[in-house]
Design an enzyme around this catalytic site. Structure first.
Site, PDB file in Angstrom:
ATOM      1  N   HIS A  50       0.837  -1.192   0.000  1.00  0.00           N
ATOM      2  CA  HIS A  50       0.000   0.000   0.000  1.00  0.00           C
ATOM      3  C   HIS A  50       0.876   1.247   0.000  1.00  0.00           C
ATOM      4  O   HIS A  50       2.096   1.161   0.186  1.00  0.00           O
ATOM      5  CB  HIS A  50      -0.957   0.000   1.208  1.00  0.00           C
ATOM      6  CG  HIS A  50      -0.279   0.054   2.531  1.00  0.00           C
ATOM      7  ND1 HIS A  50      -0.148  -1.028   3.369  1.00  0.00           N
ATOM      8  CD2 HIS A  50       0.337   1.076   3.173  1.00  0.00           C
ATOM      9  CE1 HIS A  50       0.502  -0.674   4.458  1.00  0.00           C
ATOM     10  NE2 HIS A  50       0.819   0.600   4.367  1.00  0.00           N
TER      11      HIS A  50
HETATM   12  P1  TYD Z   1      -1.663  -2.818   7.433  1.00  0.00           P
HETATM   13  O1  TYD Z   1      -1.269  -1.392   7.617  1.00  0.00           O
HETATM   14  O2  TYD Z   1      -2.260  -3.212   6.107  1.00  0.00           O
HETATM   15  O3  TYD Z   1      -0.404  -3.769   7.738  1.00  0.00           O
HETATM   16  P2  TYD Z   1       0.958  -4.047   6.945  1.00  0.00           P
HETATM   17  O4  TYD Z   1       1.319  -2.818   6.169  1.00  0.00           O
HETATM   18  O5  TYD Z   1       1.927  -4.378   8.014  1.00  0.00           O
HETATM   19  O6  TYD Z   1       0.755  -5.215   6.050  1.00  0.00           O
HETATM   20  O7  TYD Z   1      -2.656  -3.218   8.608  1.00  0.00           O
HETATM   21  C1  TYD Z   1      -3.053  -4.544   8.847  1.00  0.00           C
HETATM   22  C2  TYD Z   1      -4.348  -4.510   9.627  1.00  0.00           C
HETATM   23  O8  TYD Z   1      -4.144  -3.897  10.910  1.00  0.00           O
HETATM   24  C3  TYD Z   1      -5.456  -3.721   8.949  1.00  0.00           C
HETATM   25  O9  TYD Z   1      -6.676  -4.417   9.152  1.00  0.00           O
HETATM   26  C4  TYD Z   1      -5.493  -2.415   9.696  1.00  0.00           C
HETATM   27  C5  TYD Z   1      -4.995  -2.771  11.071  1.00  0.00           C
HETATM   28  N1  TYD Z   1      -4.232  -1.675  11.696  1.00  0.00           N
HETATM   29  C6  TYD Z   1      -4.776  -0.970  12.751  1.00  0.00           C
HETATM   30  O10 TYD Z   1      -5.913  -1.221  13.198  1.00  0.00           O
HETATM   31  N2  TYD Z   1      -4.060   0.037  13.328  1.00  0.00           N
HETATM   32  C7  TYD Z   1      -2.808   0.374  12.892  1.00  0.00           C
HETATM   33  O11 TYD Z   1      -2.150   1.294  13.437  1.00  0.00           O
HETATM   34  C8  TYD Z   1      -2.242  -0.359  11.782  1.00  0.00           C
HETATM   35  C9  TYD Z   1      -0.870  -0.057  11.257  1.00  0.00           C
HETATM   36  C10 TYD Z   1      -2.995  -1.380  11.222  1.00  0.00           C
END
Ligand code: TYD
Length: 136
Positions: A50
Site C-alpha cells: 500500500h
Molecule cells: P496494514 O497497515 O495493512 O499492515 P501491513 O502494512 O503491516 O501489512 O494493517 C493490517 C491490519 O491492521 C489492517 O486491518 C489495519 C490494522 N491496523 C490498525 O488497526 N491500526 C494500525 O495502526 C495499523 C498499522 C494497522
C-alpha cells in the site's frame, strides 16, 4: 524523486550492550502520534502493499532483518533493514512492499498520524494514478 531517507543512529555501546537514542529534529522529523510493531512474519509472506497519502513513518528492524521495497510509480528501490541503528524515513506517496523477514525479525514503526484507513491506497493502479504516472 524517491521520498525517503536513511537515518543512521550511532550506538552508545559498552561491554554491557548497545543503546540507541531518537531525539531532536534530525532523528525525529515529525511528532510521533502512533507506534506499532510487526513480528512473527513468515519468511515467504509479504506485508505492506500500500501507499499513504499523508502519513510519514520511521521504520526500524529491532532484531533480524527485512527488506522494504519502495516504489514512487516510476522506479523501485529495496532497502534492507538489518541493524537497530538504521532507520528508514518514508515520506508520503510511496508504495511499499515489506518482505524477506527473518524468523526473529521485529519491525518497529513510528507514525506521524493515528490510524486512518482513508489515508491508505491499497490498489497499485490507483496509486499510479494518484501520483500522476498512470495517465497516458
Ligand atoms: P496494514 O497497515 O495493512 O499492515 P501491513 O502494512 O503491516 O501489512 O494493517 C493490517 C491490519 O491492521 C489492517 O486491518 C489495519 C490494522 N491496523 C490498525 O488497526 N491500526 C494500525 O495502526 C495499523 C498499522 C494497522
Amino acid at each position: 524523486m524517491m521520498n525517503y531517507s536513511i537515518i543512521q543512529i550511532p550506538s552508545i555501546s559498552s561491554e554491557t550492550g548497545c543503546l540507541f537514542v531518537l531525539e531532536k529534529q534530525e532523528r525525529l522529523p515529525f511528532e510521533i502520534k502512533r507506534v506499532y510493531y510487526i513480528t512473527n512474519v513468515k519468511n515467504d509472506a509479504q506485508r505492506g502493499n500500500h501507499a499513504h497519502k499523508q502519513l510519514k513513518q520511521l521504520m526500524i528492524c529491532l532484531g533480524g532483518s527485512c527488506d522494504i521495497v519502495l516504489d514512487n510509480g516510476v522506479s523501485r528501490t529495496t532497502i534492507t533493514l538489518d541493524m537497530p541503528g538504521k532507520i528508514l524515513y518514508i515520506q508520503p506517496c510511496l508504495w511499499r512492499e515489506i518482505k524477506n523477514f527473518t524468523e526473529n525479525a521485529t519491525l518497529m514503526v513510528f507514525a506521524s498520524e493515528e490510524y486512518d484507513e482513508n489515508d491508505y491506497i491499497r490498489d497499485y493502479e490507483e496509486f499510479k494514478k494518484y501520483v500522476g504516472q498512470g495517465i497516458i
